[in-house]
Design a protein around this motif. Structure first.
Motif, PDB file in Angstrom:
ATOM      1  N   TYR A 150      62.401   7.270 -31.865  1.00  0.00           N
ATOM      2  CA  TYR A 150      62.582   6.307 -33.038  1.00  0.00           C
ATOM      3  C   TYR A 150      62.139   7.004 -34.137  1.00  0.00           C
ATOM      4  CZ  TYR A 150      63.937   3.075 -29.390  1.00  0.00           C
ATOM      5  OH  TYR A 150      64.332   2.415 -28.369  1.00  0.00           O
ATOM      6  N   LEU A 204      68.916   2.906 -35.875  1.00  0.00           N
ATOM      7  CA  LEU A 204      67.932   2.506 -34.700  1.00  0.00           C
ATOM      8  C   LEU A 204      68.762   1.643 -33.656  1.00  0.00           C
ATOM      9  CD1 LEU A 204      64.786   2.096 -36.669  1.00  0.00           C
ATOM     10  CD2 LEU A 204      65.343   3.977 -35.400  1.00  0.00           C
ATOM     11  N   VAL A 242      68.817   2.471 -29.638  1.00  0.00           N
ATOM     12  CA  VAL A 242      68.473   1.412 -28.435  1.00  0.00           C
ATOM     13  C   VAL A 242      69.375   1.280 -27.768  1.00  0.00           C
ATOM     14  CG1 VAL A 242      68.048  -1.013 -28.240  1.00  0.00           C
ATOM     15  CG2 VAL A 242      66.513   0.273 -30.111  1.00  0.00           C
TER      16      VAL A 242
END
Length: 114
Positions: A32, A87, A91
């Motif tokens: 991340y 992000l 995910v």
């Protein structure tokens, strides 16, 4: 709009990616913080390049500087939304293993490069 406003930050982001992420890394294995670095680099590059063209076209003065500051604050909402989208996509890639069998998804998303 000058196309270099998009291309120069993209080139800079590619250079940063080569330093931060191993070439053989599958996209889903990107951490991340690495995605955050790449996204931030691209957005900062856009703001810097807009600043360059503004000073180049209007000259270095307080009016131009004020307009650049207003642009930077207005563009901050775009930056925040784009960071969240980047992000979120990461995910999804990390958690949806069934995408690995989908022909619409690039092979490097789930498998390391050869």
């Amino acid at each position: 709009m000058n196309i270099t406003i998009l291309l120069i930050p993209l080139y800079l982001t590619d250079c940063v990616a080569k330093c931060v992420i191993s070439q053989k890394t599958a996209y889903k294995n990107i951490k991340y913080w690495q995605a955050l670095v790449l996204s931030t680099t691209y957005q900062a590059g856009i703001v810097a390049w807009v600043r360059f063209w503004a000073f180049y076209g209007e000259g270095f003065n307080f009016t131009t500087l004020g307009n650049i500051v207003i642009f930077a604050f207005a563009y901050m909402s775009v930056i925040m939304i784009e960071l969240l989208v980047d992000l979120s996509v990461l995910v999804i890639a990390k958690n949806w293993a069934r995408l690995s069998k989908n022909n619409l998804v690039q092979c490097k998303l789930y498998h390391e490069a050869i």
